[in-house]
Write a protein that holds these residues in place. Structure first.
Motif, PDB file in Angstrom:
ATOM      1  N   SER A  76      -9.262  -7.749   6.899  1.00 48.03           N
ATOM      2  CA  SER A  76      -8.108  -7.062   7.414  1.00 48.03           C
ATOM      3  C   SER A  76      -7.072  -6.679   6.332  1.00 48.03           C
ATOM      4  CB  SER A  76      -7.563  -8.047   8.373  1.00 48.03           C
ATOM      5  OG  SER A  76      -6.491  -7.302   8.891  1.00 48.03           O
ATOM      6  N   VAL A  77      -6.922  -7.539   5.409  1.00 48.80           N
ATOM      7  CA  VAL A  77      -6.038  -7.221   4.283  1.00 48.80           C
ATOM      8  C   VAL A  77      -6.252  -6.164   3.538  1.00 48.80           C
ATOM      9  CG1 VAL A  77      -4.724  -8.190   2.107  1.00 48.80           C
ATOM     10  CG2 VAL A  77      -5.038  -9.593   4.151  1.00 48.80           C
ATOM     11  N   ILE A  78      -7.435  -5.958   3.104  1.00 53.41           N
ATOM     12  CA  ILE A  78      -8.095  -5.102   2.100  1.00 53.41           C
ATOM     13  C   ILE A  78      -7.903  -3.645   2.977  1.00 53.41           C
ATOM     14  CG2 ILE A  78     -10.175  -4.158   1.144  1.00 53.41           C
ATOM     15  CD1 ILE A  78     -10.864  -6.916   0.482  1.00 53.41           C
ATOM     16  N   THR A  79      -8.549  -3.517   4.188  1.00 55.88           N
ATOM     17  CA  THR A  79      -8.582  -2.390   4.867  1.00 55.88           C
ATOM     18  C   THR A  79      -6.907  -1.856   5.367  1.00 55.88           C
ATOM     19  OG1 THR A  79     -10.345  -3.200   6.267  1.00 55.88           O
ATOM     20  CG2 THR A  79      -9.184  -1.488   7.214  1.00 55.88           C
ATOM     21  N   SER A  80      -5.882  -2.815   5.619  1.00 60.70           N
ATOM     22  CA  SER A  80      -4.732  -2.257   5.847  1.00 60.70           C
ATOM     23  C   SER A  80      -4.095  -1.838   4.400  1.00 60.70           C
ATOM     24  CB  SER A  80      -3.556  -3.649   6.214  1.00 60.70           C
ATOM     25  OG  SER A  80      -4.287  -4.054   7.413  1.00 60.70           O
ATOM     26  N   PHE A  81      -4.435  -2.292   3.289  1.00 62.01           N
ATOM     27  CA  PHE A  81      -3.705  -1.875   2.123  1.00 62.01           C
ATOM     28  C   PHE A  81      -4.384  -0.592   1.810  1.00 62.01           C
ATOM     29  CE2 PHE A  81      -4.405  -1.361  -2.555  1.00 62.01           C
ATOM     30  CZ  PHE A  81      -3.026  -1.394  -2.994  1.00 62.01           C
ATOM     31  N   ILE A  82      -5.716  -0.366   1.928  1.00 62.55           N
ATOM     32  CA  ILE A  82      -6.240   1.067   1.662  1.00 62.55           C
ATOM     33  C   ILE A  82      -5.808   2.048   2.583  1.00 62.55           C
ATOM     34  CG2 ILE A  82      -8.263   2.249   1.706  1.00 62.55           C
ATOM     35  CD1 ILE A  82      -9.575  -0.100   0.662  1.00 62.55           C
ATOM     36  N   ILE A  83      -5.885   1.824   3.954  1.00 64.17           N
ATOM     37  CA  ILE A  83      -5.264   2.719   4.610  1.00 64.17           C
ATOM     38  C   ILE A  83      -4.006   3.166   4.540  1.00 64.17           C
ATOM     39  CG2 ILE A  83      -4.588   3.294   7.147  1.00 64.17           C
ATOM     40  CD1 ILE A  83      -7.308   1.616   7.955  1.00 64.17           C
ATOM     41  N   SER A  84      -2.822   2.160   4.502  1.00 64.57           N
ATOM     42  CA  SER A  84      -1.625   2.471   4.108  1.00 64.57           C
ATOM     43  C   SER A  84      -1.133   3.185   2.622  1.00 64.57           C
ATOM     44  CB  SER A  84      -0.654   1.042   3.767  1.00 64.57           C
ATOM     45  OG  SER A  84      -0.905   0.118   3.119  1.00 64.57           O
ATOM     46  N   LEU A  85      -2.301   3.039   1.768  1.00 61.58           N
ATOM     47  CA  LEU A  85      -2.134   3.722   0.359  1.00 61.58           C
ATOM     48  C   LEU A  85      -2.070   5.118   0.345  1.00 61.58           C
ATOM     49  CD1 LEU A  85      -2.333   2.863  -2.580  1.00 61.58           C
ATOM     50  CD2 LEU A  85      -4.879   3.411  -2.516  1.00 61.58           C
ATOM     51  N   GLY A  86      -2.444   5.684   1.585  1.00 61.71           N
ATOM     52  CA  GLY A  86      -2.334   7.014   1.873  1.00 61.71           C
ATOM     53  C   GLY A  86      -1.438   7.292   2.626  1.00 61.71           C
ATOM     54  N   GLY A  87      -0.529   6.391   3.262  1.00 61.68           N
ATOM     55  CA  GLY A  87       0.707   6.649   4.162  1.00 61.68           C
ATOM     56  C   GLY A  87       1.819   7.814   3.347  1.00 61.68           C
ATOM     57  N   THR A  88       2.189   7.277   2.217  1.00 60.61           N
ATOM     58  CA  THR A  88       3.278   8.071   1.474  1.00 60.61           C
ATOM     59  C   THR A  88       2.559   9.537   1.107  1.00 60.61           C
ATOM     60  OG1 THR A  88       4.091   5.960   0.688  1.00 60.61           O
ATOM     61  CG2 THR A  88       4.767   7.992  -0.220  1.00 60.61           C
ATOM     62  N   GLY A 127       0.764  -1.231   0.004  1.00 62.71           N
ATOM     63  CA  GLY A 127       0.000  -0.090   0.083  1.00 62.71           C
ATOM     64  C   GLY A 127       0.814   1.328   0.202  1.00 62.71           C
ATOM     65  N   MET A 128       2.049   1.385   0.716  1.00 60.18           N
ATOM     66  CA  MET A 128       2.775   2.396   0.984  1.00 60.18           C
ATOM     67  C   MET A 128       3.580   2.675  -0.495  1.00 60.18           C
ATOM     68  SD  MET A 128       4.281   2.305   4.876  1.00 60.18           S
ATOM     69  CE  MET A 128       4.553   4.056   4.715  1.00 60.18           C
ATOM     70  N   PHE A 129       3.988   1.623  -1.115  1.00 57.07           N
ATOM     71  CA  PHE A 129       4.750   1.594  -2.091  1.00 57.07           C
ATOM     72  C   PHE A 129       3.709   2.095  -3.406  1.00 57.07           C
ATOM     73  CE2 PHE A 129       5.924  -0.219  -6.356  1.00 57.07           C
ATOM     74  CZ  PHE A 129       7.209   0.165  -6.507  1.00 57.07           C
ATOM     75  N   SER A 130       2.270   1.667  -3.415  1.00 53.07           N
ATOM     76  CA  SER A 130       1.455   2.038  -4.279  1.00 53.07           C
ATOM     77  C   SER A 130       1.056   3.284  -4.345  1.00 53.07           C
ATOM     78  CB  SER A 130       0.171   1.060  -4.435  1.00 53.07           C
ATOM     79  OG  SER A 130       0.716  -0.383  -4.415  1.00 53.07           O
ATOM     80  N   GLY A 131       1.104   3.868  -3.091  1.00 52.50           N
ATOM     81  CA  GLY A 131       0.717   5.239  -2.937  1.00 52.50           C
ATOM     82  C   GLY A 131       1.802   6.335  -3.501  1.00 52.50           C
ATOM     83  N   GLY A 132       2.857   5.989  -3.350  1.00 49.86           N
ATOM     84  CA  GLY A 132       4.287   6.508  -3.813  1.00 49.86           C
ATOM     85  C   GLY A 132       4.064   6.579  -5.325  1.00 49.86           C
ATOM     86  N   LEU A 133       3.667   5.487  -5.942  1.00 45.05           N
ATOM     87  CA  LEU A 133       3.785   5.307  -7.276  1.00 45.05           C
ATOM     88  C   LEU A 133       2.565   6.202  -7.849  1.00 45.05           C
ATOM     89  CD1 LEU A 133       5.123   3.643  -9.654  1.00 45.05           C
ATOM     90  CD2 LEU A 133       3.616   1.909  -9.275  1.00 45.05           C
ATOM     91  N   LEU A 134       1.322   5.953  -7.089  1.00 47.12           N
ATOM     92  CA  LEU A 134       0.270   6.707  -7.557  1.00 47.12           C
ATOM     93  C   LEU A 134       0.462   8.181  -7.542  1.00 47.12           C
ATOM     94  CD1 LEU A 134      -2.580   5.769  -8.569  1.00 47.12           C
ATOM     95  CD2 LEU A 134      -3.420   6.227  -6.131  1.00 47.12           C
ATOM     96  N   MET A 135       1.211   8.918  -6.730  1.00 46.57           N
ATOM     97  CA  MET A 135       1.773  10.235  -6.604  1.00 46.57           C
ATOM     98  C   MET A 135       2.558  10.607  -7.837  1.00 46.57           C
ATOM     99  SD  MET A 135       2.239  11.483  -2.860  1.00 46.57           S
ATOM    100  CE  MET A 135       2.682  13.216  -3.485  1.00 46.57           C
TER     101      MET A 135
END
Length: 475
Positions: free
Chosen positions: A394-406, A246-254
């Motif tokens: 749990s996996v889906i929620t963790s991914f989505i929340i961490s998507l906004g981390g970066t 999720g964190m890596f995907s968030g950075g890639l999305l940015m």
């Protein structure tokens, strides 16, 4: 090289912290302590940071950063070794069970509840080594001079003060003057409205996140009747990769969308909101409370749940001279768990270890010929299916929340002036540790303790660890 060394240091720190959280339920049982006290122990992991983190962030920019990081790694390794000391000071963990004294056998206590701390300490110590040999800054070599420089430009660069000499001079800067500038600089930082709002948001979010992560293995054990090892294994194998992705995907999305500060803020807000809404579905995911005679069921009516205070003594075990505080559960042939073989009215046993079978359990059946086996009863069919849904959500929620981390972190970096970034990050870490990292495990643990149905008893007297919870209230 610095990036590789820093990544390894972060890995070592994460290993120590996550291993501490993975041993929470074992520590409760080992020392017979309630959840709130475990929260104090877990929160104390952050207390050492509070003494130095703001000052290190401010003065660290003016000193030899790699060596400061190295000293921090050494201190962390020493602390991790100290955590393992109780095993060697107190000795093996021994507890009385019916299996042990009836069968005259010894339950082996492996030092593995402690081996993890030793491994984490060694890895953290090794992570300090590269930083002792790194320069304060990247050197400027003559080979990096542009080939099209004129003779005058080359002579000017060569005769300029070397960065090494410059930094050596800075080390002799008057620390009193730097300290005098600290308070006005901090006042300027906290006067930044965007930074202050972001600080409040992350403190609230981290209270939720830290409280959940600290007690999630315990939650899985109590609600879905999984072993401690399986709960922690699934947390590591399923949740952590989802967060990393999720964190890596968030950075890639940015990068792909070329988001500015407002775009990053909207993405962080959107992912947090969706994650919060999805988390509400956890309220519907749980198994029924364990059927324990005298705790969740009265002895005289074992067909309906009741969380009123029941007596563990009844006619079927009144002549057995049982202890009301004992917790050595056995599963009756009728599918009901009893707090101990004695409270189940059992008189004899065969077998050893987990294969022990107790006979003539008068509370299990009227005829008195019914048996009970070691351990709690488990209703695996419904629980396993619900547990699968829980893991998926749990996996889906963790991914989505961490998507906004970066994006959230980049938002923090970009809205602050360059000269304030080091202090901004340091104060952010200080605030989140003070207002989230330390108190969250304590008050989450205290709230969880209020849902306890059966407390253990310490050998020296007083309440020990909770043995069984009201899962509805816990959830």
């Amino acid at each position: 090289m610095f990036l590789v060394a820093l990544s390894f240091a972060y890995f070592a720190k994460a290993l120590s912290g996550s291993y501490m959280k993975s041993t929470i339920t074992q520590l409760e049982r080992r020392f017979d302590i309630p959840s709130y006290l475990i929260g104090v122990i877990d929160g104390s992991f952050e207390i050492g940071n509070l003494l130095v983190i703001a000052f290190v962030s401010y003065f660290g920019a003016k000193l030899h950063r790699p060596k400061i990081i190295a000293m921090g790694c050494v201190l962390m390794s020493i602390g991790t070794f100290i955590i393992a000391l109780p095993h060697f000071i107190i000795g093996r963990y021994e507890f009385e069970t019916s299996v042990r004294w009836m069968m005259n056998s010894t339950l082996d206590s492996s030092p593995s509840w402690w081996l993890g701390y030793l491994i984490a300490g060694i890895i953290t110590l090794l992570s300090a080594i590269p930083f002792w040999f790194l320069p304060r800054s990247l050197p400027t070599s003559e080979s990096r001079l542009p080939q099209n420089c004129t003779q005058e430009q080359t002579s000017f660069i060569k005769n300029s003060p070397h960065p090494k000499h410059k930094y050596q001079a800075e080390e002799h800067t008057n620390f009193l003057e730097m300290a005098k500038d600290f308070i006005p600089t901090l006042r300027t930082l906290l006067g930044h409205p965007v930074y202050l709002i972001y600080l409040c948001v992350t403190v609230i979010q981290l209270n939720s996140l830290i409280g959940m992560v600290t007690y999630k293995p315990k939650y899985i054990e109590q609600h879905f009747r999984q072993s401690a090892s399986k709960a922690n294994f699934l947390m590591g194998v399923i949740n952590i990769p989802a967060v990393a992705l999720g964190m890596f995907s968030g950075g890639l999305l940015m990068k792909r969308l070329k988001l500015n500060i407002m775009g990053a803020a909207k993405l962080a807000f959107g992912t947090s909101l969706i994650g919060y809404i999805l988390s509400l579905f956890f309220f519907a995911m749980s198994c029924e409370n364990a059927k324990v005679a005298g705790v969740t069921l009265p002895y005289n009516s074992i067909d309906e749940f009741s969380f009123d205070k029941h007596s563990v003594f009844t006619a079927c075990n009144s002549d057995c001279l049982c202890s009301a505080s004992e917790w050595d559960p056995v599963c009756g042939e009728n599918g009901i768990t009893y707090a101990s073989p004695c409270l189940a009215g059992c008189t004899t046993s065969t077998g050893s270890g987990k294969n022990t079978v107790f006979w003539n359990c008068s509370c299990v059946g009227v005829a008195g010929n019914f048996t009970a086996s070691a351990g709690q009863c488990t209703d695996k069919d419904n629980c396993d299916r619900m547990f699968s849904y829980f893991l998926a959500l749990s996996v889906i929620t963790s991914f989505i929340i961490s998507l906004g981390g970066t994006p959230g972190y980049m938002f923090l970096i970009r809205c602050i002036k360059p000269q304030l970034k080091s202090l901004a990050l340091g104060f952010h870490a200080l605030a989140t540790r003070t207002l989230a990292g330390i108190p969250a495990p304590i008050y989450f643990g205290a709230i969880i303790d209020t849902t306890c149905l059966k407390w253990g008893q310490k050998r020296c007297g007083g309440l020990g660890a909770c043995r069984i919870y009201n899962t509805t209230a816990h959830r």
